[in-house]
Scaffold this motif. Structure first.
Motif, PDB file in Angstrom:
ATOM      1  N   LEU A   1     -22.580   0.974  36.198  1.00 10.79           N
ATOM      2  CA  LEU A   1     -22.332  -0.417  35.856  1.00 10.79           C
ATOM      3  C   LEU A   1     -20.968  -0.530  35.195  1.00 10.79           C
ATOM      4  CD1 LEU A   1     -25.750  -1.544  34.305  1.00 10.79           C
ATOM      5  CD2 LEU A   1     -24.847  -2.143  36.547  1.00 10.79           C
ATOM      6  N   ASN A   2     -20.264  -1.592  35.511  1.00 12.53           N
ATOM      7  CA  ASN A   2     -18.959  -1.833  34.902  1.00 12.53           C
ATOM      8  C   ASN A   2     -19.155  -2.728  33.674  1.00 12.53           C
ATOM      9  OD1 ASN A   2     -16.333  -2.590  34.221  1.00 12.53           O
ATOM     10  ND2 ASN A   2     -15.639  -2.507  36.341  1.00 12.53           N
ATOM     11  N   ILE A   3     -19.051  -2.116  32.493  1.00 14.84           N
ATOM     12  CA  ILE A   3     -19.222  -2.856  31.250  1.00 14.84           C
ATOM     13  C   ILE A   3     -17.887  -2.877  30.513  1.00 14.84           C
ATOM     14  CG2 ILE A   3     -20.472  -2.993  29.067  1.00 14.84           C
ATOM     15  CD1 ILE A   3     -22.753  -1.476  30.349  1.00 14.84           C
ATOM     16  N   SER A   4     -17.215  -4.010  30.580  1.00 14.73           N
ATOM     17  CA  SER A   4     -15.901  -4.177  29.929  1.00 14.73           C
ATOM     18  C   SER A   4     -14.921  -3.093  30.367  1.00 14.73           C
ATOM     19  CB  SER A   4     -16.055  -4.172  28.399  1.00 14.73           C
ATOM     20  OG  SER A   4     -16.900  -5.221  27.978  1.00 14.73           O
ATOM     21  N   GLY A   5     -14.954  -2.774  31.662  1.00 13.16           N
ATOM     22  CA  GLY A   5     -14.032  -1.783  32.200  1.00 13.16           C
ATOM     23  C   GLY A   5     -14.485  -0.351  32.058  1.00 13.16           C
ATOM     24  N   VAL A   6     -15.665  -0.123  31.463  1.00 11.51           N
ATOM     25  CA  VAL A   6     -16.203   1.226  31.294  1.00 11.51           C
ATOM     26  C   VAL A   6     -17.385   1.400  32.226  1.00 11.51           C
ATOM     27  CG1 VAL A   6     -17.257   2.858  29.679  1.00 11.51           C
ATOM     28  CG2 VAL A   6     -15.454   1.300  28.893  1.00 11.51           C
ATOM     29  N   MET A   7     -17.373   2.465  33.041  1.00 12.14           N
ATOM     30  CA  MET A   7     -18.447   2.720  33.993  1.00 12.14           C
ATOM     31  C   MET A   7     -19.573   3.487  33.294  1.00 12.14           C
ATOM     32  SD  MET A   7     -17.043   1.199  36.468  1.00 12.14           S
ATOM     33  CE  MET A   7     -18.214   1.533  37.798  1.00 12.14           C
ATOM     34  N   VAL A   8     -20.776   2.904  33.329  1.00 11.91           N
ATOM     35  CA  VAL A   8     -21.926   3.488  32.644  1.00 11.91           C
ATOM     36  C   VAL A   8     -23.078   3.610  33.632  1.00 11.91           C
ATOM     37  CG1 VAL A   8     -23.542   3.284  30.719  1.00 11.91           C
ATOM     38  CG2 VAL A   8     -21.203   2.437  30.479  1.00 11.91           C
ATOM     39  N   SER A   9     -23.762   4.740  33.626  1.00 10.40           N
ATOM     40  CA  SER A   9     -24.881   4.986  34.533  1.00 10.40           C
ATOM     41  C   SER A   9     -26.087   4.130  34.146  1.00 10.40           C
ATOM     42  CB  SER A   9     -25.269   6.474  34.503  1.00 10.40           C
ATOM     43  OG  SER A   9     -26.514   6.681  35.132  1.00 10.40           O
ATOM     44  N   GLN A  10     -26.688   3.455  35.143  1.00 15.03           N
ATOM     45  CA  GLN A  10     -27.893   2.669  34.894  1.00 15.03           C
ATOM     46  C   GLN A  10     -29.049   3.559  34.442  1.00 15.03           C
ATOM     47  OE1 GLN A  10     -28.999  -0.246  37.923  1.00 15.03           O
ATOM     48  NE2 GLN A  10     -26.921  -0.198  38.749  1.00 15.03           N
ATOM     49  N   PHE A  11     -29.154   4.732  35.044  1.00 12.47           N
ATOM     50  CA  PHE A  11     -30.240   5.644  34.691  1.00 12.47           C
ATOM     51  C   PHE A  11     -30.106   6.093  33.241  1.00 12.47           C
ATOM     52  CE2 PHE A  11     -32.333   9.729  34.306  1.00 12.47           C
ATOM     53  CZ  PHE A  11     -33.524   9.536  35.001  1.00 12.47           C
ATOM     54  N   ASP A  12     -28.887   6.409  32.823  1.00  6.18           N
ATOM     55  CA  ASP A  12     -28.673   6.842  31.448  1.00  6.18           C
ATOM     56  C   ASP A  12     -28.987   5.722  30.466  1.00  6.18           C
ATOM     57  OD1 ASP A  12     -27.947   9.337  32.278  1.00  6.18           O
ATOM     58  OD2 ASP A  12     -25.791   8.990  32.150  1.00  6.18           O
ATOM     59  N   LEU A  13     -28.676   4.477  30.835  1.00  5.84           N
ATOM     60  CA  LEU A  13     -29.007   3.344  29.972  1.00  5.84           C
ATOM     61  C   LEU A  13     -30.520   3.189  29.840  1.00  5.84           C
ATOM     62  CD1 LEU A  13     -26.412   0.650  31.118  1.00  5.84           C
ATOM     63  CD2 LEU A  13     -26.480   1.852  28.924  1.00  5.84           C
ATOM     64  N   PHE A  14     -31.231   3.372  30.954  1.00  5.63           N
ATOM     65  CA  PHE A  14     -32.696   3.298  30.912  1.00  5.63           C
ATOM     66  C   PHE A  14     -33.261   4.399  30.017  1.00  5.63           C
ATOM     67  CE2 PHE A  14     -36.820   4.757  32.508  1.00  5.63           C
ATOM     68  CZ  PHE A  14     -37.552   3.576  32.437  1.00  5.63           C
ATOM     69  N   ALA A  15     -32.726   5.617  30.148  1.00  7.12           N
ATOM     70  CA  ALA A  15     -33.187   6.732  29.309  1.00  7.12           C
ATOM     71  C   ALA A  15     -32.912   6.457  27.839  1.00  7.12           C
ATOM     72  CB  ALA A  15     -32.501   8.028  29.742  1.00  7.12           C
ATOM     73  N   ALA A  16     -31.745   5.881  27.535  1.00  5.80           N
ATOM     74  CA  ALA A  16     -31.407   5.571  26.148  1.00  5.80           C
ATOM     75  C   ALA A  16     -32.351   4.512  25.581  1.00  5.80           C
ATOM     76  CB  ALA A  16     -29.959   5.087  26.058  1.00  5.80           C
ATOM     77  N   GLY A  17     -32.674   3.503  26.383  1.00  5.31           N
ATOM     78  CA  GLY A  17     -33.610   2.483  25.938  1.00  5.31           C
ATOM     79  C   GLY A  17     -34.996   3.052  25.690  1.00  5.31           C
ATOM     80  N   THR A  18     -35.434   3.937  26.580  1.00  5.03           N
ATOM     81  CA  THR A  18     -36.736   4.586  26.418  1.00  5.03           C
ATOM     82  C   THR A  18     -36.779   5.410  25.138  1.00  5.03           C
ATOM     83  OG1 THR A  18     -37.004   4.702  28.827  1.00  5.03           O
ATOM     84  CG2 THR A  18     -38.408   6.129  27.492  1.00  5.03           C
ATOM     85  N   ALA A  19     -35.717   6.168  24.897  1.00  8.25           N
ATOM     86  CA  ALA A  19     -35.647   6.981  23.681  1.00  8.25           C
ATOM     87  C   ALA A  19     -35.656   6.103  22.434  1.00  8.25           C
ATOM     88  CB  ALA A  19     -34.399   7.856  23.706  1.00  8.25           C
ATOM     89  N   GLY A  20     -34.967   4.978  22.493  1.00  8.65           N
ATOM     90  CA  GLY A  20     -34.944   4.079  21.356  1.00  8.65           C
ATOM     91  C   GLY A  20     -36.330   3.548  21.009  1.00  8.65           C
ATOM     92  N   VAL A  21     -37.086   3.157  22.026  1.00  3.33           N
ATOM     93  CA  VAL A  21     -38.445   2.670  21.805  1.00  3.33           C
ATOM     94  C   VAL A  21     -39.319   3.769  21.204  1.00  3.33           C
ATOM     95  CG1 VAL A  21     -40.532   1.838  22.953  1.00  3.33           C
ATOM     96  CG2 VAL A  21     -38.306   0.924  23.615  1.00  3.33           C
ATOM     97  N   LEU A  22     -39.194   4.999  21.728  1.00  7.63           N
ATOM     98  CA  LEU A  22     -39.973   6.118  21.205  1.00  7.63           C
ATOM     99  C   LEU A  22     -39.633   6.409  19.743  1.00  7.63           C
ATOM    100  CD1 LEU A  22     -40.058   8.773  24.068  1.00  7.63           C
ATOM    101  CD2 LEU A  22     -41.999   7.589  23.065  1.00  7.63           C
TER     102      LEU A  22
END
Length: 293
Positions: free
Chosen positions: A129-150
């Motif tokens: 995903l292009n977030i303010s010019g920075v490319m970020v993996s959708q899968f990694d974002l999902f993993a980070a969100g999951t970890a945050g909830v845990l």
């Protein structure tokens, strides 16, 4: 500059994946005061059971529930046959017991499901995903969100509930906890069940990234520096240390690797871990051991 930010963000998100495994270690350590070497095997066992059930036509939610139930059964068996008979033994005895348990779990998984490599698709695109010019993996974002909830859920459970108080009491002195009415088998079963849930989620995320194979159990080697830096008894410390390890290893690989010949990310976290052991043996969020003399 954008390249540096992309490397840093990618490293931070990779560190979250390491933290997912480290949290399972922290839960067991807080309940028994022992480093559970079998955590990597639990990750493998959960991922392999889930993907094998799905490949046999069982729907994913049902396969998840069956796998979690199997891990809870493992928790019950471990509590009754290993932990309870070894109450108040030296930590090295419990460590060796979990070492043997890791080989038993891997052998059982291979016996039941075979040794072939499985692909695992969780339905999450790994497109950037292009977030303010920075490319970020959708899968990694999902993993980070999951970890945050845990992390939020487990932190509330261990710090704001009677179970959390019982857990800390058992870790400090099992026999004293038993004397004041705390049921050790119940506490250990709940904690190992929670560790099984964390292991299953971590196994699914790592399995989707690397494939479900027996080398997945070696993910414990990535979690070890995280535990040393964050502290063996802190869930939030596991997350912070995972971010430190993930970011530092990626930055070191990009900027120091070309000078030293590459491959630095495989051993650089252990350099950090050794430095922390020298400067702060209990880790960033660990509780220093205080002994009376």
């Amino acid at each position: 500059m954008s390249f540096v930010i992309e490397v840093l963000v990618g490293g931070l998100l990779a560190g979250v994946m390491y933290s997912m495994v480290a949290i399972g270690f922290v839960l067991i350590y807080k309940a028994s005061g022992v480093f559970n070497f079998a955590q990597g095997s639990l990750v493998l066992f959960g991922a392999l059971t889930f993907v094998s059930l799905v490949e046999r036509g069982i729907r994913a939610p049902i396969a998840f529930a069956i796998t979690l139930a199997a891990l809870i059964v493992v928790a019950l068996v471990v509590g009754r046959t290993i932990l309870q008979p070894l109450v108040n033994r030296p930590p090295i005895v419990l460590f060796m017991a979990t070492l043997g348990l890791s080989f038993i779990l891997e052998g059982l998984a291979q016996l039941v499901w075979g040794a072939q490599v499985h692909g695992l698709d969780l339905g999450i695109d790994d497109k950037p995903l292009n977030i303010s010019g920075v490319m970020v993996s959708q899968f990694d974002l999902f993993a980070a969100g999951t970890a945050g909830v845990l992390v939020v859920g487990l932190s509330l459970l261990t710090n704001r509930t009677r179970l959390g108080l019982s857990l800390r009491a058992v870790a400090d002195d099992p026999l004293a906890a038993l004397a004041v009415g705390i049921r050790l088998p119940r506490v250990w079963t709940i904690v190992w069940g929670l560790a099984g849930l964390v292991s299953l989620i971590a196994g699914l995320l790592w399995g989707a990234r690397l494939g479900v194979q027996f080398s997945l159990s070696l993910i414990v080697l990535k979690a070890l520096p995280v535990l040393i830096i964050g502290g063996f008894s802190s869930i939030s410390g596991a997350i912070v240390a995972g971010l430190i390890v993930g970011a530092s290893e990626k930055l070191a690989e990009v900027f120091v690797g070309p000078v030293l010949g590459g491959g630095i990310e495989n051993w650089f976290p252990y350099v950090l871990a050794v430095l922390f052991l020298l400067a702060r043996p209990a880790g960033l969020f660990g509780e220093p051991a205080i002994e009376r003399v």
